[in-house]
Design an enzyme around this catalytic site. Structure first.
Site, PDB file in Angstrom:
ATOM      1  N   THR A  50     -14.333 -31.261  42.212  1.00 54.36           N
ATOM      2  CA  THR A  50     -13.459 -31.519  43.355  1.00 54.36           C
ATOM      3  C   THR A  50     -12.645 -30.296  43.733  1.00 54.36           C
ATOM      4  O   THR A  50     -12.326 -30.085  44.908  1.00 54.36           O
ATOM      5  CB  THR A  50     -12.518 -32.704  43.018  1.00 54.36           C
ATOM      6  OG1 THR A  50     -13.344 -33.853  42.871  1.00 54.36           O
ATOM      7  CG2 THR A  50     -11.497 -32.961  44.100  1.00 54.36           C
ATOM      8  N   THR A 130     -13.343 -32.948  37.281  1.00 54.36           N
ATOM      9  CA  THR A 130     -12.477 -33.584  36.276  1.00 54.36           C
ATOM     10  C   THR A 130     -13.185 -34.675  35.470  1.00 54.36           C
ATOM     11  O   THR A 130     -12.742 -35.014  34.376  1.00 54.36           O
ATOM     12  CB  THR A 130     -11.228 -34.197  36.938  1.00 54.36           C
ATOM     13  OG1 THR A 130     -11.642 -35.171  37.889  1.00 54.36           O
ATOM     14  CG2 THR A 130     -10.380 -33.137  37.601  1.00 54.36           C
TER      15      THR A 130
HETATM   16  C1  SIN Z   1     -16.380 -34.199  39.391  1.00 51.38           C
HETATM   17  O1  SIN Z   1     -16.055 -34.438  38.237  1.00 51.38           O
HETATM   18  O2  SIN Z   1     -17.147 -33.289  39.684  1.00 51.38           O
HETATM   19  C2  SIN Z   1     -15.856 -35.030  40.514  1.00 51.38           C
HETATM   20  C3  SIN Z   1     -14.490 -35.478  40.319  1.00 51.38           C
HETATM   21  C4  SIN Z   1     -13.462 -34.404  40.195  1.00 51.38           C
HETATM   22  O3  SIN Z   1     -13.699 -33.231  40.086  1.00 51.38           O
HETATM   23  O4  SIN Z   1     -12.265 -34.795  40.219  1.00 51.38           O
END
Ligand code: SIN
Length: 359
Positions: A50, A130
Site C-alpha cells: 500500500t 503490511t
Molecule cells: C499489502 O500487504 O500489500 C496490502 C496491504 C497493505 O500494504 O497495507
C-alpha cells in the site's frame, strides 16, 4: 591591495563578494558536500504494498492497487530525507505482500547482506505491504548477518490518499536506518511513529492506521519530533547472533500452516504430506490445543518425517512446552518462517525446539 582576512570577512558580510574558493566551488556548496558526506548511506529496497499503492480518488483507502508506484516515486515524494541521509533506491519486487514468496525473501536477505558486506549501506529500509510485513521482518531478523539497522516499513493508506501515512513512515524509517541507536536492535518495524521489534510486532487490525502492536512485549520505542527514543530491548537472539546462513540457498523448504477449529479434519495434514511439505505449523486453539482428529493426523505426519510445530491462533501468549514441538510465543506465520530456516540447518527435533526457545 592585500586581501587581509579582516577585509575579506567584511566584504563577505556586506555581500560584495560571494565565497568562491580557488577551485571555483562556493563555500556554501563545499559545506553542503561535506555535510552530505557525513550523512549515513541508506538503501531503500522496495517490494510494493500500500505504501506504493495508488487509487483513483484521494478518499479511497481500500479499493486500490498495492504495489504500483516505483521506488524512485516514493523517494521523490519525501525530499526532506535528503537532509538526514544519502538515500538510494532499488526495486526488489512490486507486489501486494500476500504475493511475497520465499524467492523474494531470499533475494531480499541476500541483497541486504551484500549491501552491508560491501560497505555500500549503513542502514537499509525495506518498503513492504503490511499484510505479511511481519513475516518478512522476522525472516530478515534471522538472516541479516550484521548489526547495522534494517527497518521494514509500510503504510495503511495508499500514496494517493488524503493524509497518506506512507511519506512520514518512510521518513521516520530512513531516520532510524541512519541512527546510532538502531544498531544491534535486530530488524525494526516502524509505522505510525512507533518502533517495534520484528520478533514481537504483529498486524492486529484489518484497516486502521494504528494496526501494528506488540501486545505482550510492548514497543521498543517511538519517534518523537524527529528523534528516536528507545525504551525496550529484544531479549531473543537475532541478526548476527543466529545460526542461519542463506548465502548458498536457492530455495526454502515447504512449510504449511494448518488452522485448528471445531470439527476439523485430517485431510489438510494428508495433503501437506502428499505435497512434500517438510514442516507443518498448527495454529491451534488456546494454548496450542488440537482436536483428537488433528492430533492423530499430526502424529501420522510426524511418522512420515514431517516436523509438526504447535502454535496458537489466539494472537498472543506462549504455547507451553509439552510433547512435540511448540513455537514459544511466535504466532503461526512467524513460526513458519523459523521452521523453514531451521530445516535448512537440521532435521533434529531437539535442535529445532532449541531454536524456538532462543529466537
Ligand atoms: C499489502 O500487504 O500489500 C496490502 C496491504 C497493505 O500494504 O497495507
Amino acid at each position: 591591495m592585500k586581501w587581509t582576512k579582516k577585509v575579506l570577512t567584511f566584504l563577505l558580510v556586506v555581500g560584495f563578494v560571494t565565497p568562491v574558493s580557488l577551485s571555483g566551488v562556493t563555500a556554501e556548496e563545499s559545506s553542503e558536500t561535506e555535510a552530505k558526506e557525513d550523512l549515513p548511506d541508506v538503501s531503500i529496497l522496495a517490494t510494493g504494498g500500500t505504501i506504493a499503492g495508488s487509487a483513483e480518488e484521494n478518499t479511497d483507502t481500500t479499493g486500490y492497487d498495492a504495489g504500483s508506484l516505483a521506488v524512485q516515486t516514493l523517494i521523490d515524494a519525501v525530499p526532506e530525507m535528503e537532509e538526514i541521509a544519502d538515500v538510494s533506491g532499488e526495486q526488489i519486487a512490486n507486489v501486494g505482500s500476500p504475493n511475497v514468496t520465499n524467492d523474494t525473501l531470499l533475494k531480499l536477505g541476500k541483497r541486504i547482506n551484500e549491501l552491508f558486506d560491501s560497505g555500500e549501506a549503513d542502514g537499509v529500509v525495506v518498503t513492504h505491504g503490511t499484510d505479511t510485513l511481519e513475516e518478512t521482518a522476522y525472516f530478515l531478523n534471522l538472516v541479516v548477518d550484521s548489526d547495522k539497522p534494517v527497518i521494514v516499513v509500510g503504510a495503511m493508506r495508499p500514496a494517493t490518499a488524503m493524509s497518506a501515512d506512507g511519506p512520514m513512515n518512510l521518513y521516520n524509517s530512513v531516520l532510524l536506518a541512519g541512527h546510532e541507536k538502531s544498531k544491534g536492535q535486530g530488524v525494526l518495524v516502524s509505522l505510525n511513529d512507533r518502533i517495534g521489534a520484528a520478533r514481537y510486532i504483529t498486524k492486529t487490525n484489518t484497516t486502521v492506521m494504528d494496526t501494528f502492536k506488540s501486545q505482550e512485549q510492548g514497543y521498543l520505542g517511538a519517534i518523537i519530533g524527529g528523534t528516536p527514543y528507545f525504551y525496550n530491548e529484544v531479549t531473543r537472539k537475532h541478526t548476527s547472533e543466529t545460526a542461519f546462513d542463506i548465502s548458498e540457498l536457492d530455495s526454502l523448504p515447504q512449510v504449511d500452516i494448518i488452522y485448528g477449529y471445531q470439527n476439523d479434519t485430517s485431510y489438510m495434514y494428508e495433503a501437506a504430506v502428499e505435497n512434500d511439505a517438510e514442516g507443518i505449523v498448527v495454529a491451534g486453539s488456546g494454548n496450542g490445543s488440537m482436536s483428537s482428529v488433528s492430533a492423530e493426523a499430526a502424529s501420522e505426519a510426524t511418522e512420515e518425517g514431517v516436523h509438526v510445530v504447535r502454535s496458537s491462533r489466539v494472537g498472543s501468549g506462549t504455547v507451553s512446552q509439552r510433547d512435540g514441538l511448540t513455537s514459544d510465543s511466535l504466532n503461526p506465520q512467524k513460526a513458519r518462517i523459523l521452521l523453514m530456516l531451521a530445516l535448512t540447518e537440521t532435521d533434529d527435533a531437539d535442535v529445532i525446539q532449541s531454536y524456538y526457545n532462543q529466537y
